[in-house]
Write a protein that holds these residues in place. Structure first.
Motif, PDB file in Angstrom:
ATOM      1  N   GLU A 107     -10.559  -2.866  -0.539  1.00 30.24           N
ATOM      2  CA  GLU A 107      -9.416  -1.809  -0.576  1.00 30.24           C
ATOM      3  C   GLU A 107      -7.971  -1.771  -1.132  1.00 30.24           C
ATOM      4  OE1 GLU A 107     -11.570   1.441  -1.434  1.00 30.24           O
ATOM      5  OE2 GLU A 107     -13.261   0.993  -2.385  1.00 30.24           O
ATOM      6  N   LEU A 108      -7.842  -2.202   0.738  1.00 31.70           N
ATOM      7  CA  LEU A 108      -6.768  -1.691   1.622  1.00 31.70           C
ATOM      8  C   LEU A 108      -5.310  -3.069   1.019  1.00 31.70           C
ATOM      9  CD1 LEU A 108      -7.475  -0.234   4.287  1.00 31.70           C
ATOM     10  CD2 LEU A 108      -7.554   0.833   2.464  1.00 31.70           C
ATOM     11  N   PRO A 109      -4.428  -2.175   1.099  1.00 29.07           N
ATOM     12  CA  PRO A 109      -3.445  -3.643   0.458  1.00 29.07           C
ATOM     13  C   PRO A 109      -2.769  -4.026   2.036  1.00 29.07           C
ATOM     14  CG  PRO A 109      -2.183  -1.165   1.615  1.00 29.07           C
ATOM     15  CD  PRO A 109      -3.614  -0.981   1.092  1.00 29.07           C
ATOM     16  N   ALA A 110      -2.169  -5.316   1.797  1.00 27.47           N
ATOM     17  CA  ALA A 110      -2.392  -6.365   2.539  1.00 27.47           C
ATOM     18  C   ALA A 110      -2.084  -6.205   4.278  1.00 27.47           C
ATOM     19  CB  ALA A 110      -1.553  -8.060   1.943  1.00 27.47           C
ATOM     20  N   TRP A 111      -1.010  -5.266   4.485  1.00 29.04           N
ATOM     21  CA  TRP A 111      -0.423  -5.106   5.383  1.00 29.04           C
ATOM     22  C   TRP A 111      -1.067  -4.598   6.296  1.00 29.04           C
ATOM     23  CZ3 TRP A 111       0.254   0.314   6.269  1.00 29.04           C
ATOM     24  CH2 TRP A 111      -0.178   0.764   5.256  1.00 29.04           C
ATOM     25  N   VAL A 112      -2.128  -3.470   5.554  1.00 25.47           N
ATOM     26  CA  VAL A 112      -3.264  -3.255   6.447  1.00 25.47           C
ATOM     27  C   VAL A 112      -4.311  -3.712   6.885  1.00 25.47           C
ATOM     28  CG1 VAL A 112      -4.762  -1.009   6.658  1.00 25.47           C
ATOM     29  CG2 VAL A 112      -3.010  -0.741   5.017  1.00 25.47           C
ATOM     30  N   ASN A 113      -4.929  -4.865   5.944  1.00 24.95           N
ATOM     31  CA  ASN A 113      -5.645  -6.045   6.320  1.00 24.95           C
ATOM     32  C   ASN A 113      -5.164  -6.759   7.466  1.00 24.95           C
ATOM     33  OD1 ASN A 113      -7.317  -4.709   4.432  1.00 24.95           O
ATOM     34  ND2 ASN A 113      -6.922  -6.487   3.332  1.00 24.95           N
ATOM     35  N   PHE A 114      -4.190  -7.280   7.427  1.00 27.40           N
ATOM     36  CA  PHE A 114      -3.538  -8.356   8.253  1.00 27.40           C
ATOM     37  C   PHE A 114      -2.441  -7.370   9.390  1.00 27.40           C
ATOM     38  CE2 PHE A 114      -4.565 -10.502   4.397  1.00 27.40           C
ATOM     39  CZ  PHE A 114      -6.327 -10.479   4.623  1.00 27.40           C
ATOM     40  N   PRO A 115      -2.432  -7.185  10.379  1.00 26.00           N
ATOM     41  CA  PRO A 115      -1.154  -7.372  11.407  1.00 26.00           C
ATOM     42  C   PRO A 115      -0.376  -8.022  11.274  1.00 26.00           C
ATOM     43  CG  PRO A 115      -3.057  -7.888  12.774  1.00 26.00           C
ATOM     44  CD  PRO A 115      -3.443  -8.079  11.813  1.00 26.00           C
ATOM     45  N   ASP A 116      -0.215  -8.858  10.497  1.00 25.54           N
ATOM     46  CA  ASP A 116       1.427  -9.946  10.896  1.00 25.54           C
ATOM     47  C   ASP A 116       1.556 -10.268   9.400  1.00 25.54           C
ATOM     48  OD1 ASP A 116      -1.203 -11.311   9.591  1.00 25.54           O
ATOM     49  OD2 ASP A 116      -0.140 -13.358  10.282  1.00 25.54           O
ATOM     50  N   VAL A 117       1.418  -9.252   8.300  1.00 20.25           N
ATOM     51  CA  VAL A 117       1.496  -9.187   7.306  1.00 20.25           C
ATOM     52  C   VAL A 117       2.852  -7.979   6.514  1.00 20.25           C
ATOM     53  CG1 VAL A 117       1.278  -8.414   4.953  1.00 20.25           C
ATOM     54  CG2 VAL A 117       0.641 -10.290   6.156  1.00 20.25           C
ATOM     55  N   GLU A 118       4.194  -8.170   7.096  1.00 20.42           N
ATOM     56  CA  GLU A 118       5.166  -6.606   7.449  1.00 20.42           C
ATOM     57  C   GLU A 118       5.035  -5.980   6.070  1.00 20.42           C
ATOM     58  OE1 GLU A 118       8.359  -8.078   8.282  1.00 20.42           O
ATOM     59  OE2 GLU A 118       7.183  -8.919  10.385  1.00 20.42           O
ATOM     60  N   LYS A 119       5.501  -4.414   5.393  1.00 19.21           N
ATOM     61  CA  LYS A 119       5.506  -3.617   4.708  1.00 19.21           C
ATOM     62  C   LYS A 119       6.781  -4.086   4.591  1.00 19.21           C
ATOM     63  CE  LYS A 119       4.042   0.631   3.404  1.00 19.21           C
ATOM     64  NZ  LYS A 119       3.692   1.737   3.411  1.00 19.21           N
ATOM     65  N   VAL A 120       7.074  -4.210   3.386  1.00 15.04           N
ATOM     66  CA  VAL A 120       8.711  -4.043   3.482  1.00 15.04           C
ATOM     67  C   VAL A 120       9.314  -2.826   2.141  1.00 15.04           C
ATOM     68  CG1 VAL A 120       9.248  -6.374   3.566  1.00 15.04           C
ATOM     69  CG2 VAL A 120       7.943  -6.004   1.872  1.00 15.04           C
ATOM     70  N   GLU A 121       9.093  -2.281   2.303  1.00 15.93           N
ATOM     71  CA  GLU A 121       9.374  -0.893   1.191  1.00 15.93           C
ATOM     72  C   GLU A 121      10.847  -1.240   0.778  1.00 15.93           C
ATOM     73  OE1 GLU A 121       8.347   1.549  -0.448  1.00 15.93           O
ATOM     74  OE2 GLU A 121       6.257   0.303   0.390  1.00 15.93           O
ATOM     75  N   TRP A 122      12.478  -1.216   1.368  1.00 14.34           N
ATOM     76  CA  TRP A 122      13.122  -1.794   1.832  1.00 14.34           C
ATOM     77  C   TRP A 122      13.716  -2.695   0.648  1.00 14.34           C
ATOM     78  CZ3 TRP A 122      15.254  -6.346   1.437  1.00 14.34           C
ATOM     79  CH2 TRP A 122      14.604  -7.464   2.311  1.00 14.34           C
TER      80      TRP A 122
END
Length: 1079
Positions: free
Chosen positions: A110-125
């Motif tokens: 149920e969580l987004p990809a950036w929580v599941n995988f440490p090599d997936v980065e969040k890109v709020e910008w």
């Protein structure tokens, strides 16, 4: 007259009347609303009872009423479910942080990809940019739909002439990128980004067809998926990226809320069908193997970017299953039966269905399938097992496997547990087949394939190779009856498989840029059949047959050229790139240790992500490396900057009253690298005699750029520019030419350019070194004798840090003053890098490669000293094994591959040891380059040979290809042509091989408008034996393309060449004088 102000008493009644009026109005307003509510409720009751009354009145069965009620309830349930899912998705996207925090201890699905995988980065910008630009994206979409798409739809059908978009609103909720994962370790020439897309929007688009009183539309869309974006090729010029390619590796999840007439699509059954049709439309553009490619620079081979060579082939052996669930029950379940199982396998859009086995819970299929793998990691094998039934087949279980695991292990022979089923396992044998650009192992592959047993009457035999055909364009196709332009398409057939290109309407010079892939069982016996047809497929515009045996004898099993069409116009031809790759199972790289499963989207447990049953681990490691198929594919471009002539004088004295000269120098740019020559003082005919060497990858659209400048104290003045296509240079391999400088009034540049052949014959080293050391250049460059490729895969048993923790290991490779570093692998005594490097070697008997391992480039973890001369004693000049590390623990080792390629210049092959010079004449260069390979000029604007006469001349290359069994005539250019009118002629060249009674060998080039020195660079092939070719005379006519009524002279010059006087084996390339009578 002025009025007196009103007193408070006078104002009182009127002011106090307002509340009374308001109070008295409230009951009336409330009563009106209540009356409307009652009428609306009554109307709904009448509407609900009306179908029942009408059914009884007309005598219809009550079952129709129940059926209608059932359909309505199903539609209502489906619609409410969609609305609930849409509202839930919108809430999640707006409150992602709160929801993530509250669910952090729940399932990671149920969580987004950036929580599941440490090599997936969040890109709020990025999301902020999208949110800010969303209204403007909506304006663009509205403009596109209203002004472009709607008129196109109205013009396409008479029934839709009243169609219009009544509302286009993308809403307030922008698409979100919930995570980005970047891959840079696979290929240094590209950047791969995985964008996790999530869109739950309140988009509203309404369309109306007034003629039929029809309204339809969409209100709310959900789209979730992983979009892969590839930035390639990386280039050394703005915009740094040659093209952007986008696609979904797997089908995204789609949910649409319909409005108006399309509300019917929410009925159960139609709902799934409509969503499937829309997803099929999306898949045809954006789901593998389909890609959307947007070129950013000119001269890119778009077809190769849109359909690149596969990463590999996976051969799937579907062997058997056991303990499947029993689904066939008798007497309403009193007697338990078995099942009639069959399997469905999917990889992307490739789907295979096995035969079904009757009445068996432990079926044996023994079937084999071959699938093309375009992207790893990412693509998955999906397998589902069903029970065959007369009505609806029952589900027996499924499994998924990331094909990156197969690539890493090379061979997997495992039992996989079926998911979503009470019991069952399936036995698969999976083989990763690499793509070899050489035919050396073809016989071994064919022999191995003969030993594979094929089950099933319709099963295809195992493939030995794959063939990729890039269909580029055609020229001068014949017209249809009535002199009308055709609408050509192409059918490409290999054995029993035929594929068709798209159709190009109304032209005899079509551009397709399509790609096709075929499995080849035996390339020695199969042909490529190409038919160019009109849109009705009845009229054939030309044909061509290419034996695959020609590809086997070509460099890197590839052909990239124009082909003359048969049974077509005299100048009709087609441009095709054909690439053959041998399928090789590298048994030496097979892992016997269990492979760590690659994580998939939303997976948390390794068992779920792979489905692999437990394997007993062993301590054995791979004996050899397993580099990518592109390893050691780079080549060396040797640039000899010789001299220039007739440059412009830029240095003026005394305010321009005294004419000066220039201080010229050259800037060379290629492949992201730049070189600068020395400055020659006060000389308009400078001689540089400098040599440069560049290691390049064969990428589309690359050019070698030469810019000449006059050196000044302040700003340097521009003296001209020359650009040479790297693709044409690689095709020619060697050229010695004068190039006319562009963008200036005068000046030309003399260059000797060579794409140096790579060989693995150590006996050639002595002659190569002897030739290289005899060369002398003013920039003191010594030509390289070899190119060393190094692939660093992994290390094992590295020592711990001084603190006792595992190191962050990196490797540094050095050779003389050149060094490279790998990435740093965190916290491991057995790091894996999988990185490739290359070095230019001047003397393999003296140079040494040094590999140093360290913790974060500090504490030493061991080193390796590898003299390059050790490779000279190895087969194919390759070392591929584990090496012990010095200065480390006894068990510390590194696994790498070192591969040496000697740079065997054509000049070195044909040089005389007694007298040779570093600068040779044009004729000698051509002869040298033709020692084993015919000399071909590079087609560039303004190119000419180093010597010239004032006569009208034509430049031809004539050679006989023993490998292709055909005579090859290449028409390069003309110069000094006469002009019989005020305008230059529209020049073309026609020729014929005499004697030829039926004139079947007559050919002609394209027309070059208004030019006295036209360039053609067109190749023509004639199928005949060498003995037959020597009996021919080549008659060449240079003509002016004039109209029938024109009085202008048509013939500009003519000559006849006796082919028996030419060395057709070596080939001849030279300028020939033209005359008005036959020579």
């Amino acid at each position: 007259m002025q009025k007196e102000p009103m007193s408070s008493e006078d104002a009182g009644p009127s002011a106090g009347a307002a509340p009374e009026v308001a109070d008295s109005a409230l009951p009336h307003d409330s009563a009106g609303k209540h009356a409307v509510s009652v009428l609306w409720s009554f109307g709904k009751c009448v509407g609900a009872l009306l179908p029942v009354y009408l059914a009884g009145y007309f005598g219809f069965s009550i079952s129709l009423v129940l059926l209608g009620l059932l359909v309505y309830m199903g539609w209502k349930h489906s619609r409410d479910g969609k609305n609930a899912r849409l509202q839930s998705a919108m809430y999640f996207l707006e409150n992602e942080q709160d929801v993530t925090t509250t669910r952090v201890f729940r399932s990671k699905r149920e969580l987004p990809a950036w929580v599941n995988f440490p090599d997936v980065e969040k890109v709020e910008w990025m999301n902020k940019i999208l949110q800010q630009a969303w209204p403007f994206i909506g304006q663009y979409l509205e403009k596109l739909l209203v002004e472009t798409i709607a008129p196109s739809i109205r013009a396409a059908s008479a029934h839709l002439q009243t169609l219009s978009f009544t509302k286009v609103d993308l809403g307030d909720r922008a698409m979100k990128v919930v995570g980005v994962k970047a891959y840079t370790e696979h290929d240094k020439r590209q950047v791969i980004l995985d964008l996790y897309i999530s869109y739950a929007g309140d988009v509203e688009i309404n369309v109306e067809v007034k003629k039929y009183f029809c309204k339809a539309g969409v209100k709310g869309i959900q789209l979730h998926g992983k979009l892969r974006v590839i930035l390639e090729p990386l280039i050394g010029d703005v915009p740094l990226v040659g093209a952007i390619t986008m696609f979904f590796i797997r089908r995204p999840k789609l949910d649409i809320n319909w409005t108006g007439l399309t509300n019917l699509l929410d009925i159960p059954g139609l709902n799934a069908m409509s969503d499937t049709m829309i997803m099929d439309a999306i898949a045809s553009f954006l789901v593998l193997p389909n890609r959307l490619t947007v070129p950013l620079v000119a001269n890119l081979h778009v077809a190769q970017l849109r359909s690149p060579l596969p990463r590999g082939i996976v051969r799937i052996h579907l062997l058997e299953a056991e303990n499947l669930a029993a689904k066939d029950n008798y007497m309403k379940g009193v007697i338990s039966g078995k099942s009639d199982p069959y399997a469905v396998l999917r990889v992307g859009t490739q789907t295979f269905t096995s035969h079904h086995v009757d009445n068996n819970l432990n079926p044996q299929w023994r079937e084999m399938y071959e699938v093309i793998v375009h992207e790893v990691p990412g693509q998955e094998l999906e397998l589902e097992v069903f029970d065959k039934d007369p009505d609806q087949d029952d589900f027996l279980g499924r499994m998924k496997l990331d094909l990156g695991i197969v690539k890493k292990a090379v061979l997997l022979d495992e039992w996989y547990t079926l998911k979503d089923a009470p019991s069952g396992q399936v036995h698969l044998k999976l083989e990763w087949l690499s793509l070899l650009p050489s035919a050396e192992r073809l016989n071994e592959v064919l022999e191995r394939n003969n030993n594979i047993t094929i089950h099933g009457k319709t099963a295809d035999p195992p493939s030995a190779a794959i063939l990729t055909v890039y269909l580029d364009r055609a020229q001068d196709l014949p017209f249809k009856k009535g002199n009308k332009d055709p609408s050509p398409m192409v059918q490409i057939s290999v054995q029993d498989t035929t594929k068709e290109s798209r159709m190009v309407y109304g032209t005899n010079n079509p551009v397709w840029e399509d790609a096709f892939t075929f499995f080849i069982q035996d390339p020695r016996k199969q042909d490529i059949d190409i038919q160019v047809k009109d849109d009705d497929r009845a009229l054939t515009l030309g044909g061509l047959s290419i034996p695959l045996s020609r590809l086997l004898s070509s460099a890197e099993l590839s052909m990239d050229q124009w082909f003359q069409l048969e049974k077509s116009g005299p100048a009709s031809r087609i441009y095709i790139t054909a690439m053959l790759r041998v399928l090789w199972l590298n048994e030496e790289a097979i892992l016997t240790t269990p492979v760590t499963p690659l994580p998939r989207d939303g997976d948390i447990e390794s068992e779920v992500s792979s489905g692999v049953s437990k394997v007993t681990p062993t301590s054995k490691r791979p004996e050899h490396t397993s580099p990518d198929s592109n390893f050691a594919s780079e080549g060396v471009l040797r640039i000899h900057l010789v001299e220039a002539q007739s440059l412009i004088a830029k240095d003026n004295l005394m305010g321009g009253m005294v004419k000066g000269k220039s201080d010229p120098y050259v800037k060379i740019r290629v492949g992201g690298l730049a070189f600068k020559s020395q400055v020659i003082k006060e000389n308009l005919n400078p001689i540089w005699n400098e040599l440069y060497e560049v290691i390049l990858t064969q990428l589309p659209g690359q050019e070698v750029e030469f810019d000449l400048y006059d050196k000044d104290i302040d700003q340097d003045d521009f003296l001209g520019r020359v650009k040479v296509s790297l693709r044409d240079l690689i095709s020619a391999q060697f050229t010695d030419q004068w190039y006319t400088l562009n963008d200036v009034k005068s000046g030309r540049l003399h260059l000797v350019l060579e794409w140096v052949p790579k060989v693995s014959d150590p006996t050639r080293l002595e002659q190569i070194l002897h030739y290289n050391y005899r060369q002398s250049y003013l920039n003191k460059t010594v030509p390289s004798a070899a190119l060393l490729f190094v692939y660093v895969e992994r290390a094992h048993g590295l020592p711990l840090k001084k603190s006792g923790k595992e190191p962050k290991a990196g490797a540094e490779l050095s050779l003389k003053n050149i060094s490279y570093r790998t990435k740093v692998v965190s916290r491991s005594t057995s790091p894996q890098w999988d990185e490739a490097f290359h070095f230019l070697i001047h003397n393999p008997t003296e140079d040494t490669l040094i590999v140093k391992l360290s913790h974060s480039w500090g504490q030493a973890l061991g080193s390796l000293v590898l003299p390059v001369r050790e490779l000279l004693d190895e087969k194919d000049l390759v070392l591929d094994r584990w090496f012990s590390l010095d200065g480390a623990m006894p068990e510390s080792q590194i696994l790498l591959r070192a591969e040496l390629k000697l740079l065997d210049s054509k000049l070195a092959q044909c040089s005389n040891a007694e007298d040779s010079s570093h600068v040779i004449s044009t004729g000698d260069a051509a002869a040298a380059a033709n020692c084993e390979l015919r000399h071909r000029s590079v087609p560039v604007q303004g190119g000419e040979d180093a010597s010239s006469t004032g006569k009208a001349q034509v430049k031809l290359s004539v050679a006989y290809s023993s490998e292709e069994n055909r005579l090859v005539v290449t028409v390069h250019a003309c110069r000094n042509l006469p002009s019989y009118s005020k305008d230059p002629p529209d020049t073309y060249i026609s020729f014929i091989l005499l004697p030829d009674k039926n004139r079947i060998t007559k050919r002609k080039t394209s027309v070059k408008k208004k030019s006295l020195k036209p360039e053609f660079n067109e190749r023509f092939d004639f199928d005949m034996s060498r003995e037959e070719a020597k009996q021919k005379h080549l008659e060449v006519s240079v003509k002016n393309s004039v109209s029938f009524m024109s009085r202008e002279k048509e013939l500009l010059g003519k000559l006849q060449i006796d082919l028996s006087q030419l060395d057709l084996k070596a080939g001849v390339s030279q300028w020939y004088d033209l005359s008005h009578e036959t020579n």
